[in-house]
Motif scaffolding. Structure first.
Motif, PDB file in Angstrom:
ATOM      1  N   LYS A 123       0.829  -1.212   0.000  1.00 21.21           N
ATOM      2  CA  LYS A 123       0.000   0.000   0.000  1.00 21.21           C
ATOM      3  C   LYS A 123       0.860   1.258   0.000  1.00 21.21           C
ATOM      4  O   LYS A 123       0.503   2.265  -0.630  1.00 21.21           O
ATOM      5  CB  LYS A 123      -0.934   0.001   1.210  1.00 21.21           C
ATOM      6  CG  LYS A 123      -1.896   1.182   1.229  1.00 21.21           C
ATOM      7  CD  LYS A 123      -2.818   1.124   2.434  1.00 21.21           C
ATOM      8  CE  LYS A 123      -3.754   2.337   2.453  1.00 21.21           C
ATOM      9  NZ  LYS A 123      -4.657   2.315   3.638  1.00 21.21           N
ATOM     10  N   ASP A 124       1.993   1.215   0.692  1.00 22.15           N
ATOM     11  CA  ASP A 124       2.882   2.378   0.724  1.00 22.15           C
ATOM     12  C   ASP A 124       3.471   2.668  -0.653  1.00 22.15           C
ATOM     13  O   ASP A 124       3.702   3.823  -1.017  1.00 22.15           O
ATOM     14  CB  ASP A 124       4.003   2.160   1.741  1.00 22.15           C
ATOM     15  CG  ASP A 124       3.492   2.150   3.173  1.00 22.15           C
ATOM     16  OD1 ASP A 124       2.546   2.907   3.457  1.00 22.15           O
ATOM     17  OD2 ASP A 124       4.018   1.379   3.991  1.00 22.15           O
ATOM     18  N   GLU A 127       0.800   4.355  -2.610  1.00 17.39           N
ATOM     19  CA  GLU A 127       0.705   5.763  -2.212  1.00 17.39           C
ATOM     20  C   GLU A 127       1.799   6.607  -2.870  1.00 17.39           C
ATOM     21  O   GLU A 127       1.577   7.772  -3.211  1.00 17.39           O
ATOM     22  CB  GLU A 127       0.769   5.877  -0.691  1.00 17.39           C
ATOM     23  CG  GLU A 127      -0.498   5.369  -0.009  1.00 17.39           C
ATOM     24  CD  GLU A 127      -0.411   5.400   1.507  1.00 17.39           C
ATOM     25  OE1 GLU A 127       0.722   5.522   2.032  1.00 17.39           O
ATOM     26  OE2 GLU A 127      -1.466   5.296   2.167  1.00 17.39           O
ATOM     27  N   HIS A 130       0.644   7.239  -6.276  1.00 11.95           N
ATOM     28  CA  HIS A 130      -0.468   8.191  -6.283  1.00 11.95           C
ATOM     29  C   HIS A 130       0.021   9.634  -6.411  1.00 11.95           C
ATOM     30  O   HIS A 130      -0.703  10.511  -6.892  1.00 11.95           O
ATOM     31  CB  HIS A 130      -1.282   8.018  -4.996  1.00 11.95           C
ATOM     32  CG  HIS A 130      -2.500   8.885  -4.929  1.00 11.95           C
ATOM     33  ND1 HIS A 130      -3.412   8.988  -5.960  1.00 11.95           N
ATOM     34  CD2 HIS A 130      -2.958   9.706  -3.943  1.00 11.95           C
ATOM     35  CE1 HIS A 130      -4.380   9.818  -5.621  1.00 11.95           C
ATOM     36  NE2 HIS A 130      -4.123  10.273  -4.406  1.00 11.95           N
ATOM     37  N   LYS A 131       1.251   9.883  -5.997  1.00 14.50           N
ATOM     38  CA  LYS A 131       1.813  11.233  -6.071  1.00 14.50           C
ATOM     39  C   LYS A 131       2.282  11.584  -7.481  1.00 14.50           C
ATOM     40  O   LYS A 131       2.636  12.732  -7.750  1.00 14.50           O
ATOM     41  CB  LYS A 131       2.981  11.357  -5.086  1.00 14.50           C
ATOM     42  CG  LYS A 131       2.577  11.166  -3.624  1.00 14.50           C
ATOM     43  CD  LYS A 131       3.789  11.182  -2.706  1.00 14.50           C
ATOM     44  CE  LYS A 131       3.388  10.929  -1.257  1.00 14.50           C
ATOM     45  NZ  LYS A 131       4.571  10.892  -0.346  1.00 14.50           N
ATOM     46  N   GLU A 237      -6.858   6.691  -6.437  1.00 13.86           N
ATOM     47  CA  GLU A 237      -7.448   7.669  -5.520  1.00 13.86           C
ATOM     48  C   GLU A 237      -8.676   7.098  -4.816  1.00 13.86           C
ATOM     49  O   GLU A 237      -8.850   7.261  -3.605  1.00 13.86           O
ATOM     50  CB  GLU A 237      -7.833   8.938  -6.280  1.00 13.86           C
ATOM     51  CG  GLU A 237      -8.392  10.034  -5.389  1.00 13.86           C
ATOM     52  CD  GLU A 237      -8.638  11.329  -6.136  1.00 13.86           C
ATOM     53  OE1 GLU A 237      -9.229  12.239  -5.531  1.00 13.86           O
ATOM     54  OE2 GLU A 237      -8.238  11.432  -7.316  1.00 13.86           O
ATOM     55  N   LEU A 240      -7.577   4.338  -2.203  1.00  9.17           N
ATOM     56  CA  LEU A 240      -6.978   4.910  -0.999  1.00  9.17           C
ATOM     57  C   LEU A 240      -8.021   5.641  -0.157  1.00  9.17           C
ATOM     58  O   LEU A 240      -8.011   5.562   1.076  1.00  9.17           O
ATOM     59  CB  LEU A 240      -5.841   5.857  -1.380  1.00  9.17           C
ATOM     60  CG  LEU A 240      -4.611   5.208  -2.035  1.00  9.17           C
ATOM     61  CD1 LEU A 240      -3.599   6.270  -2.432  1.00  9.17           C
ATOM     62  CD2 LEU A 240      -3.966   4.186  -1.097  1.00  9.17           C
ATOM     63  N   ASP A 243      -9.984   3.100   1.623  1.00 12.65           N
ATOM     64  CA  ASP A 243      -9.143   2.125   2.319  1.00 12.65           C
ATOM     65  C   ASP A 243      -9.457   0.712   1.826  1.00 12.65           C
ATOM     66  O   ASP A 243      -9.635  -0.227   2.607  1.00 12.65           O
ATOM     67  CB  ASP A 243      -9.348   2.208   3.833  1.00 12.65           C
ATOM     68  CG  ASP A 243      -8.264   1.454   4.604  1.00 12.65           C
ATOM     69  OD1 ASP A 243      -7.168   1.272   4.042  1.00 12.65           O
ATOM     70  OD2 ASP A 243      -8.519   1.038   5.749  1.00 12.65           O
TER      71      ASP A 243
END
Length: 389
Positions: A123-124, A127, A130-131, A237, A240, A243
């Motif tokens: 998940k990290d 993320e 996602h940036k 998006e 996340l 969740d």
């Protein structure tokens, strides 16, 4: 359709990110624990993987591994533990993504000496992605099409068998003629988790009885459900925000595909050192088999360029299907060849991955030699057969 070469270059910042910057606490167990105890540890921590050291070897167990246990209450976890390749503090996200995809895990440990320092969670990595600007990557490039589903009146045993044999953690549940929710391996593990002991007895019923129950409403309804035309950025998006570890893609009320964390990190796919950019998604778990695949794919493209020099890049996608009636997995392999003029797609299936790539090699070289321009005088007949493979 996005070019693998462009995607690879675009995500360099994420691939080169050091794993020690996203280090999280690992779930550590002992090989002497019972399946029941490890089940409790994972359920209580809401984790999908646990780890332990055996000398210099790093061992792991997942929720799916625990589901395969026949005697949850008394069986030791040791026979279910699997050896994996860990990370070091100097490794990058690219390597972490490769290992996570390779072993179909949610987290991979970082080890120094004989000590597990922590883990990198899938998940990290999502993320971090996602940036990035991913609005130009269509979701159809990465989704798993036509996902396996179950009905709400199917038994938990049916869901368990599918998860174990297909090595998947998510099952969309059909109620009526629509998907009502998604059940994960964690949901199933929570159901069969042994109850509290009361005197000499056990509260509730044993795991075998529980597996006979219907799926019903077990699972989560907080699963994003998006249109197939949305970009990858919208899917990430939504996942996340909710969740959720998966997202359903629908078309005319039909489940067209599913996207999981694993599908997303596959865009950080392995690039093989070669004359042209080569990428492989879904390498087999066995490292020797993975190396054979890399070698064969590289050789296919090198020989292809003898008759079709303008190959710009190539990608191989391997889908492993575990058949409950056979110990040997079945493979579906797709190869995409990108040229300035056209993108060519080839597919082959079978039980022997080496033979599949041999067959694909013959098919690709033979087909594209016929498409080569007349000024290219090199003929496929001039290539010695033994050089193709």
């Amino acid at each position: 359709m996005s070019s693998p070469q462009i995607v690879y270059a675009h995500l360099k910042e994420v691939r080169d990110f050091k794993v020690n910057k996203i280090l999280k606490k690992a779930i550590i167990i002992d090989s002497s624990y019972t399946v029941s105890k490890v089940t409790g540890v994972l359920v209580n921590s809401n984790s999908y993987d646990a780890f332990c050291m055996d000398g210099k070897d790093v061992l792991t167990i997942s929720t799916r591994d625990l589901l395969s246990a026949k005697d949850v209450e008394h069986m030791k976890v040791k026979p279910l533990l699997r050896k994996i390749q860990p990370l070091t503090t100097s490794d990058t996200v690219e390597k972490a993504a490769a290992i996570l995809s390779h072993y179909r895990m949610r987290s991979v440990p970082i080890v120094e000496g004989n000590q597990i320092l922590g883990v990198v969670n899938i998940k990290d990595i999502v993320e971090l992605l996602h940036k990035q600007n991913l609005k130009w990557i269509p979701i159809n490039d990465i989704l798993t099409p036509e996902p396996i589903t179950v009905k709400s009146n199917d038994s938990l045993a049916t869901a368990r068998k599918i998860m174990i044999t297909r090595k998947i953690d998510h099952l969309p549940v059909i109620k009526g003629d629509k998907v009502s929710h998604v059940m994960t391996s964690m949901h199933l593990l929570q159901v069969v988790k042994p109850g509290e002991k009361i005197g000499m007895g056990l509260r509730g019923i044993d795991a075998k009885k529980k597996y006979e129950s219907e799926i019903g409403n077990i699972g989560s309804t907080r699963i994003p459900n998006l249109d197939t035309h949305v970009p990858l950025s919208a899917v990430i998006e939504s996942m996340l925000k909710n969740d959720a570890s998966c997202c359903l893609l629908t078309l005319w009320d039909h489940v067209h595909g599913i996207v999981t964390y694993k599908d997303i990190i596959n865009i950080l796919e392995s690039k093989i050192p070669s004359e042209v950019p080569l990428y492989i998604v879904g390498l087999p778990e066995d490292y020797s088999s993975a190396e054979v695949v890399k070698t064969k794919f590289d050789k296919i493209i090198r020989n292809l360029r003898k008759v079709y020099p303008e190959v710009e890049s190539a990608k191989a996608s391997i889908k492993t299907v575990h058949n409950p009636s056979s110990k040997q997995p079945h493979y579906d392999v797709g190869v995409r060849i990108i040229t300035p003029y056209k993108t060519y797609n080839y597919a082959e299936s079978g039980w022997d991955l080496s033979k599949i790539f041999d067959t694909l090699g013959s098919k690709v070289v033979r087909n594209l030699s016929q498409h080569s321009k007349k000024r290219w005088k090199t003929s496929i007949r001039k290539i010695d057969k033994k050089d193709i493979f």
